[in-house]
Write an enzyme that holds these catalytic residues in place. Structure first.
Site, PDB file in Angstrom:
ATOM      1  N   GLY A  51       0.821  -1.208   0.000  1.00  0.00           N
ATOM      2  CA  GLY A  51       0.000   0.000   0.000  1.00  0.00           C
ATOM      3  C   GLY A  51       0.853   1.254   0.000  1.00  0.00           C
ATOM      4  N   HIS A 107       4.638   2.007  -7.918  1.00  0.00           N
ATOM      5  CA  HIS A 107       3.695   0.886  -7.882  1.00  0.00           C
ATOM      6  C   HIS A 107       2.793   0.878  -9.114  1.00  0.00           C
ATOM      7  CE1 HIS A 107       4.370   1.622  -3.434  1.00  0.00           C
ATOM      8  NE2 HIS A 107       4.591   0.319  -3.493  1.00  0.00           N
ATOM      9  N   ARG A 159       8.491   5.192   1.840  1.00  0.00           N
ATOM     10  CA  ARG A 159       9.172   5.769   3.003  1.00  0.00           C
ATOM     11  C   ARG A 159       9.695   7.181   2.732  1.00  0.00           C
ATOM     12  NH1 ARG A 159      10.756   0.027   4.071  1.00  0.00           N
ATOM     13  NH2 ARG A 159       9.708  -0.556   6.008  1.00  0.00           N
TER      14      ARG A 159
END
Lengths: 287, 287
Positions: A38, A44, A194
């Site tokens: 997620g 992604h 991150r």
């Protein structure tokens, strides 16, 4: 399902997932799969689009896997925003989101572990010894749950890609493992969930990682002694403002073994992990 | 394929196996699977017939898996007789024999291991610590290679059945794991490929194992203290002529955990391993 479908279904259970995939199979569709934790970004979504090129139907999973975090790591604070993720996935052409609970993935009595030697040795494992054990189990489970023809993983996590590919081959999991190139911002910083942890000054430091690796890769390709290449890159990262460097290493590209003669003699990869403030970043490049 | 087909095909490679299974799938057939180490006896053939009841097509494998033998064990002398095995399998209704080489199963670079806690703890593991690691990997591979709807394992290797069932569930391998009852000779001796090692006098001893377990099972079911039940069975086996008893234990039937209060309080199984001459025999019964 169209690129902008507002109605992408979400499966919460393995049964619901399998029912959907079985339906597609009956209709003759091929299936691809993108596992994620997620907090989706453009990296992604590139994997999802790549998956869409490789099969008729795309499944993506969102599961923050507790077994790949150590007790002191950021499991609790890892960003979770499912509604946003679901909208991004649907927009990128995903046909089904699999978002299981921890209890669905690890029910009472769960006792099985998977260990992959070879590519999991060293690098990340020296600093996160629990990590690839957690990854191997959850990826084995996800691949067996989805039973896709192909699964797409980002090269951003290059060692993980090698570990997953080795595991799938060794356990004969009948899903082809495909790597897709790392997406970067305009300054070369590899996209990562991150990165959201970084302040503006930290971001400036983080954006130096790729350049240091690129410079070291050129020296390594030039058959300079790897010990010196790695040492220089290490000190360049500290100079750039990284507070700690876990590793900078040039390894064989396929199995991540060190080069026995200390110079590049086959396809190679340079990999690094370094800390900016409380955030640990990783990156890698082909040599 | 008919019960007495003389033309059962043999697949030597995973590719050949998968091509055959894919062909069946395209024709809408269901598939069942019986893994063996060859040296087939009536016990194995019962598993094949059971598999035939549960699916349209039956695959059996013959592979003497080196990773589940320790260096001092009988890998080298384990009986191998493929032509005979193939004829027996065809006669029992098997449609395809998968008989890979060691190199096909464990190519260079193989580095993955699978560990199942829970049911693999104690009993066999106390005496063959390498055993279930080898079983877990090879069964994970075989299940993923065949991709059957159902796989049939003998209850003779009861702890193995529990370990395989747990592993398949934990890793979400999409094959149902079914246990089939132990076949016995007219004296109650569980059929085993290793019975071929027994001399006539040793056979007389071996045939006492089942009776001792049956008597102990009655006492255990009667809620007698398990420590005493196990101790008595242990000494009864030595009296019957077994030279060494590795274990006799009454455990919970599903997860093989000991009963916390030392008496049977839930479905239970009695399991034993004992030596006659150089041959190690195992057996078990429902309590």
């Amino acid at each position: 399902m169209s690129e902008n479908s507002p109605s992408m279904p979400i499966a919460r259970s393995v049964d619901a997932l399998r029912t959907a995939v079985r339906d597609w199979r009956r209709q003759g569709f091929t299936v691809s799969f993108v596992p994620t934790m997620g907090a989706l970004h453009e990296g992604h979504l590139t994997l999802v689009r790549e998956a869409g090129q490789r099969a008729d139907k795309v499944v993506a999973s969102v599961f923050v896997n507790p077994t790949q975090f150590a007790a002191h790591e950021d499991l609790g604070t890892y960003p979770r925003r499912e509604a946003e993720d679901a909208a991004l996935l649907a927009g990128a052409g995903c046909d089904l989101l699999f978002a299981p609970t921890v209890g669905e993935m690890y029910p009472d009595g769960f006792v099985t572990s998977v260990a992959v030697g070879g590519p999991s040795q060293g690098l990340e494992t020296d600093f996160r010894p629990h990590f690839f054990g957690g990854v191997a189990v959850v990826v084995a489970k996800l691949l067996n749950q989805v039973q896709a023809d192909v699964a797409v993983f980002g090269e951003k996590d290059y060692q993980q890609l090698m570990v997953v590919r080795r595991m799938a081959r060794d356990l004969d999991i009948p899903t082809a493992i495909v790597g897709a190139p790392t997406m970067r911002d305009g300054h070369g910083l590899a996209l990562s969930s991150r990165n959201a942890y970084l302040s503006e000054p930290e971001l400036d430091v983080a954006r130096c990682l790729n350049g240091v690796l690129a410079e070291a890769a050129i020296k390594a390709a030039d058959r300079r002694p790897l010990a010196a290449v790695e040492r220089d890159a290490y000190s360049d990262l500290l100079k750039a403002g990284f507070e700690r460097v876990d590793y900078v290493a040039v390894r064989q590209a396929d199995n991540l073994a060190p080069f026995p003669n200390g110079v590049v003699e086959a396809p190679a990869r340079i990999l690094a992990a370094a800390w900016v403030g409380k955030t640990r970043l990783i990156d890698n490049l082909a040599v």
